[in-house]
Design a protein around this motif. Structure first.
Motif, PDB file in Angstrom:
ATOM      1  N   PHE A  77       0.910  -1.389  -0.180  1.00 31.73           N
ATOM      2  CA  PHE A  77      -0.066   0.088   0.109  1.00 31.73           C
ATOM      3  C   PHE A  77       0.932   1.288  -0.016  1.00 31.73           C
ATOM      4  N   LEU A 126      -6.191  -3.140   1.008  1.00 32.14           N
ATOM      5  CA  LEU A 126      -5.624  -3.176   2.219  1.00 32.14           C
ATOM      6  C   LEU A 126      -6.616  -3.554   3.152  1.00 32.14           C
ATOM      7  N   LEU A 127      -7.860  -2.982   2.902  1.00 30.64           N
ATOM      8  CA  LEU A 127      -8.947  -3.337   3.892  1.00 30.64           C
ATOM      9  C   LEU A 127      -9.314  -4.994   4.052  1.00 30.64           C
ATOM     10  N   LEU A 134      -5.107   4.814  -5.090  1.00 30.80           N
ATOM     11  CA  LEU A 134      -5.892   4.642  -3.955  1.00 30.80           C
ATOM     12  C   LEU A 134      -7.153   3.667  -4.066  1.00 30.80           C
ATOM     13  N   SER A 135      -7.860   4.017  -5.349  1.00 31.91           N
ATOM     14  CA  SER A 135      -9.252   3.170  -5.516  1.00 31.91           C
ATOM     15  C   SER A 135      -8.898   1.832  -5.724  1.00 31.91           C
ATOM     16  N   THR A 184      -5.913   0.341  -4.123  1.00 32.56           N
ATOM     17  CA  THR A 184      -5.092  -0.064  -2.900  1.00 32.56           C
ATOM     18  C   THR A 184      -5.815   0.098  -1.626  1.00 32.56           C
ATOM     19  N   VAL A 185      -6.912   0.828  -1.450  1.00 34.68           N
ATOM     20  CA  VAL A 185      -7.372   1.105  -0.364  1.00 34.68           C
ATOM     21  C   VAL A 185      -8.491  -0.180   0.043  1.00 34.68           C
ATOM     22  N   PRO A 186      -9.338  -0.586  -1.054  1.00 34.26           N
ATOM     23  CA  PRO A 186     -10.207  -1.824  -0.626  1.00 34.26           C
ATOM     24  C   PRO A 186      -8.970  -3.014  -0.401  1.00 34.26           C
ATOM     25  N   GLY A 220     -10.046  -5.506  -5.034  1.00 33.67           N
ATOM     26  CA  GLY A 220      -9.474  -4.267  -5.269  1.00 33.67           C
ATOM     27  C   GLY A 220      -9.187  -3.588  -6.599  1.00 33.67           C
TER      28      GLY A 220
END
Length: 535
Positions: A199, A238-239, A231-232, A234-236, A252
């Motif tokens: 990330f 990472l979550l 981020l669109s 890598t954020v999901p 992701g």
């Protein structure tokens, strides 16, 4: 001397491929494989029969990457011959009227196809499929082939630890898990740490990849879109990694692709570009027909890779169907899932296999091409020409991959005293408590050898575990660095570079590409070390 002679073939290989008047890979790799064979026979004193068994095993292993390359080349030639690629190029020129200024902005195109789309494909399939599918699309738009290969190799690093529905994580450390060395909670922690390191690296790595094609000025002008697109995904990613290590890349990537296209359609974060002359819209029927092969490819990939659907288990069914003896060569077996294997080669216990249905070649590439022959009503002569030209194009990559696989297999002979383990232990002994700064590079070395994050984890997982326990470092963190290293090693992996060049018809450029992609790989390792230090 053991360490010196273990490292020597790798150093010589790199020199031969990057020097002025560099050796082509199909010459350099078989040559180095021969040197490794002689070292193993005369210095490391490994048995003649055992070495030959591993050579046979390597030749069997080659069928996996070469069949993927053939499938991708076969698909791309069909798209060109059928006219589908020309239709898609024309459509991309008129896409501005559908999605704002996306078709006029190279950064948007590269992030949508080279980043988000490839991210999703890696999550679904792995095996080099993202480069095989995404790279030709980018070349079709108008980008230069060699630049596209470098971008694709670097972009396709962040999602790799969770590629092929998490295979590098859940299978890569399976040996340690099965032996009780680590537990299920440790594997979950490895996934969490890996995702966090990736990330952070994703704020830098896609920008370095873009630089192969666009200028710093264009990157600065579109930096908001680039960051939002990153981020669109890598954020999901990472979550999801906080509770699952199979779907971070797949989900992701899918979310990131949708969001990136939406942002581009509205022009959010994108610099305004000069508007091209409006072109005649393409008939919906023609456009759908041209898109059908690519959509079919993606649908089949996803359906056959998702663990919860029955198809993956069917294609990997190892239940024995047929078995017969090949004499001294070994025992030949065919499973119900059409996994062809040769076991106990020369009575050494060495074996290898080829998954005809699961390796992404026959399914989805060849199947999609055959269906497309009927969709586009191609004549028998055209179909035959596509096949013959595709087969001819993979001849040199085949020789290169045979050399690479033999080198890898031979360097792994000797178990705890193998050349690869000697290199790993030598590096560990030299760094001790500072190993956290170097662990990812051992993972990258494994990927450089084998072309696989999964195999890198299998090969060096035990070494990483030993170093972590001996030095008091966090075992899950060090194993996460191993996995991250295996992912970043894909940038410099000879197999991947050969595959990318083969698909796009680039000759004798492997050394040039390696010299370029090693820089973002080193940056990736530095970022991984810094993040690990704080963790």
């Amino acid at each position: 001397m053991d360490l010196f002679l273990s490292i020597f073939p790798i150093v010589l290989l790199i020199y031969l491929m990057v020097k002025r008047n560099a050796f082509p890979s199909y010459v350099a790799l078989p040559l180095i494989a021969g040197i490794v064979y002689l070292l193993q026979l005369f210095y490391f004193k490994n048995e003649f029969i055992l070495l030959n068994a591993n050579v046979v095993s390597a030749i069997i292993s080659v069928f996996t990457p070469i069949s993927v390359i053939f499938g991708a080349v076969f698909f791309n030639r069909m798209m060109e011959t059928s006219g589908a690629m020309n239709t898609l190029r024309s459509w991309l020129d008129t896409l501005r009227s559908w999605l704002g200024n996306i078709s006029e902005n190279p950064v948007a195109q590269l992030m949508i196809i080279g980043w988000a789309f490839a991210f999703m494909l890696e999550g679904a399939s792995g095996f080099g499929t993202p480069v095989a599918i995404a790279a030709p699309i980018l070349v079709g738009i108008g980008f230069k082939p060699m630049q596209v290969v470098m971008l694709a190799l670097v972009m396709n690093s962040v999602p790799v630890s969770f590629g092929a529905v998490g295979t590098p994580t859940w299978y890569g450390f399976k040996t340690l898990l099965d032996s009780g060395t680590i537990g299920g909670e440790d594997v979950s922690s490895i996934g969490k740490y890996s995702a966090l390191i990736h990330f952070v690296a994703a704020f830098v790595i896609p920008i370095l990849a873009l630089r192969f094609i666009v200028s710093w000025k264009e990157i600065k002008q579109n930096i908001l879109f680039i960051l939002l697109s990153v981020l669109s995904c890598t954020v999901p990613y990472l979550l999801i990694a906080q509770f699952n290590y199979e779907f971070p890349s797949l989900v992701g990537g899918a979310i990131g692709l949708f969001v990136s296209v939406l942002l581009a359609g509205k022009g959010i974060g994108l610099a305004k570009t000069e508007q091209k002359k409006e072109k005649q819209p393409i008939a919906a029927k023609t456009l759908i027909k041209a898109f059908t092969p690519t959509l079919l490819l993606i649908i089949i990939l996803v359906l056959t890779r998702v663990q919860q659907l029955p198809f993956k288990a069917m294609l990997n069914d190892s239940s024995e169907w047929l078995e017969f003896s090949l004499g001294e060569l070994g025992i030949f077996k065919i499973s119900k899932g059409l996994i062809f294997s040769v076991e106990n080669i020369f009575k050494t216990g060495v074996g290898d296999s080829y998954k005809l249905l699961y390796t992404p070649s026959l399914i989805p590439f060849v199947v999609t091409v055959v269906i497309s022959f009927f969709i586009f009503a191609l004549s028998w002569n055209k179909c035959k020409d596509i096949y013959l030209k595709s087969a001819f194009q993979v001849q040199k990559p085949f020789l290169a991959l045979v050399g690479a696989m033999i080198m890898v297999k031979l360097m792994m002979v000797g178990d705890d005293y193998s050349m690869t383990q000697t290199i790993g232990k030598g590096l560990a002994d030299a760094t001790q408590q500072h190993w956290v700064s170097f662990a990812s590079f051992l993972g990258a070395l494994g990927a450089f050898f084998s072309g696989s994050n999964t195999i890198s984890n299998v090969t060096f997982g035990a070494v990483q575990y030993s170093v972590a326990t001996a030095t008091g470092l966090s075992v899950p963190l060090i194993l996460a660095l191993q996995s991250v290293g295996g992912a970043m090693g894909n940038m410099v992996c000879i197999n991947n570079i050969i595959a990318g060049c083969s698909v796009l018809g680039i000759d004798n450029a492997e050394g040039t590409i390696l010299k370029k992609t090693v820089i973002p790989m080193l940056v990736y390792g530095l970022i991984a070390a810094i993040v690990a230090f704080f963790l």
